[in-house]
Design an enzyme around this catalytic site. Structure first.
Site: not given
Ligand code: NDP
Length: 447
Positions: A91, A127, A167
């Site tokens: 998962k 993953k 993610d």
């Molecule tokens: P989204 O794609 O919804 O949002 C990601 C956000 O982070 C965007 O604002 C994006 O900006 C920014 N971002 C991503 N990569 C970069 C980077 N290299 N540098 C600067 N900004 C960045 O993703 P999530 O909110 O789902 O995920 C965010 C984090 O949370 C990740 O680490 C993910 O693994 C973790 N996570 C997510 C879960 C979930 O349920 N969704 C569960 C547990 C953990 P831009 O659009 O400009 O790229």
């Protein structure tokens, strides 16, 4: 330096997985925590648990060809690392981002094993993802990419085998295209094979909100354990995606004031508190950039191009964008500005040096595998609802989420205390998550 047994295993991990720094970082962080239980558990060594745990059960890499809107053939690379199924079906989410490679997917899958164990729910760790970048792509392009991706992935999935979710870069739209293609290829409406689905077709209320809500709840629990709370506190959140948006919402519900959000172009500071509805409109509906927030909000909100969101003075930080986004310098700035708690909404957003700075300064630090476990926990609740053909109310599901986050917090705290590292949530999370997986692996024999 690690203790000699752990070091030998770690050296082998380095040799076998060259050029994967994020994976090395994730493994090392867990190994450092396990030093405290090494002597008490010779059986883990006898059964080769660590070496087996570091080697994924299965790694799938595949070509993802698709045709863009100009009729040009594009090729991306797809990954699914089925890491460990000791506690249940694999998962974990799918990430679509140009930075995705095998090492990134392995680090995320490795973390997922312990996170999923901590939830107390029957889910193993995995993953996946692709180096595909959805930014700037039309819906048609995203759909064709997702269909091609699923054309290979579907043969590896199943509600008792492997259950992906979203993610970075994979939200409701992508899950819809992926599920549609799975259903078409298999001729089965197997709802429990993917989570993060739309509410009309097998999704769960609160799944969208769960990771961000959970990270804010975890911050609140850490502060409560120290006689305080989120109420009345200033909070910096990074990112403006799924996790960030709902961390901001829960902070507000808990009486805090979230003053920042960001994306890869820069960050906004809004001293009046982020206007969540506006941010949702720009990010979720229009798929716009964070600059637009400052332009449309007016009212003192300002956009800072590039720079570090961690320069903003706050009591609580919830890094919710991506790995290694908060380094030692940023941690020192936060400490200088009086930060009380850091709750990782993202996976491994704090570098090891940053964690050391926070630890040294006595800041409450909630590691991602505990603090952001609410997302996968609610995915497991979605699977439960799918299995029983049921749909729970928002209130019931949110109560389950809150209860799970509180349990994870207590487990981390009690385990840290038990192993002689009181208040160290990272050690508590790693040891507690590891023991359940290790004990199950011993029960199954060498497989
Ligand atoms: P989204 O794609 O919804 O949002 C990601 C956000 O982070 C965007 O604002 C994006 O900006 C920014 N971002 C991503 N990569 C970069 C980077 N290299 N540098 C600067 N900004 C960045 O993703 P999530 O909110 O789902 O995920 C965010 C984090 O949370 C990740 O680490 C993910 O693994 C973790 N996570 C997510 C879960 C979930 O349920 N969704 C569960 C547990 C953990 P831009 O659009 O400009 O790229």
């Amino acid at each position: 330096m690690l203790d000699s047994t752990l070091q030998a295993t770690y050296d082998q991990v380095l040799r076998r997985n060259a050029g994967e720094p994020e994976f090395h970082q994730a493994v090392r962080e867990v190994f450092e925590s396990l030093e405290v239980i090494q002597d008490r558990h010779p059986e883990y060594q006898d059964h080769g648990i660590l070496m087996r745990l570091c080697e994924p059960e299965r790694q799938i890499i595949f070509r993802v060809p698709w045709v863009d809107d100009d009729g040009i053939v594009q090729v991306n690379r797809g990954f699914r690392v089925e890491y460990n199924s000791a506690l249940g079906p694999y998962k974990g989410g799918l990430r679509f981002h140009p930075s995705v490679n095998l090492g990134i997917v392995k680090f995320l899958g490795f973390e997922q094993i312990f996170k999923n164990s901590l939830t107390g729910l029957p889910i193993g760790g995995g993953k996946g993802g692709s180096d595909f970048d959805p930014h700037g792509r039309s819906d048609g392009e995203v759909m064709r990419f997702c269909q091609s991706f699923m054309t290979e992935l579907h043969r590896h999935m199943g509600e008792y085998t492997d259950v992906p979710a979203g993610d970075i870069g994979v939200g409701a739209r992508e899950i819809g295209y992926l599920f549609g293609q799975y259903k078409r290829l298999t001729n089965r409406y197997e709802a429990g094979v993917l989570t993060g689905k739309g509410l009309d077709w097998g999704g769960s209320l609160v799944r969208k909100e769960a990771t961000g809500y959970g990270a804010a709840i975890f911050a609140d629990e850490m502060l409560k354990a120290r006689g305080s709370s989120v109420d009345g506190r200033r909070v910096a959140v990074s990112g403006s995606g799924n996790v960030a948006l709902y961390a901001i919402e829960k902070v507000r519900q808990l009486g805090g004031i979230a003053v920042t959000a960001s994306d890869s172009s820069g960050y906004v500071v809004d001293e009046n508190g982020i206007d969540l509805e506006l941010l949702q409109q720009i990010k979720e509906v229009e798929r716009g950039r964070i600059t637009e927030y400052a332009e449309r909000r007016g009212n003192g909100a300002r956009f800072v191009k590039g720079g570090s969101v961690w320069d903003v003075p706050v009591d609580i930080a919830v890094p919710s964008a991506t790995q290694n986004e908060l380094d030692a310098d940023a941690a020192r700035t936060l400490v200088k500005n009086g930060v009380k708690a850091v709750s990782e909404g993202a996976n491994m957003p704090c570098t090891p040096d940053a964690v050391a700075v926070l630890r040294e300064a006595g800041v409450a630090f909630g590691p991602g595998k505990a603090a952001n476990a609410g997302g996968v926990a609610t995915s497991a609740l979605e699977m439960q609802q799918n299995a029983s053909r049921d749909a729970w109310s928002f209130e019931h599901t949110e109560n389950r989420l809150t209860e799970i986050m509180k349990n994870i917090h207590t487990t981390c705290l009690e385990t840290a205390e038990e192993v002689g590292r009181p208040g160290d949530y990272a050690v508590g999370a790693n040891v507690a998550g590891f023991r359940k997986v290790a004990d199950a692996m011993i029960a199954f024999g060498v497989i």
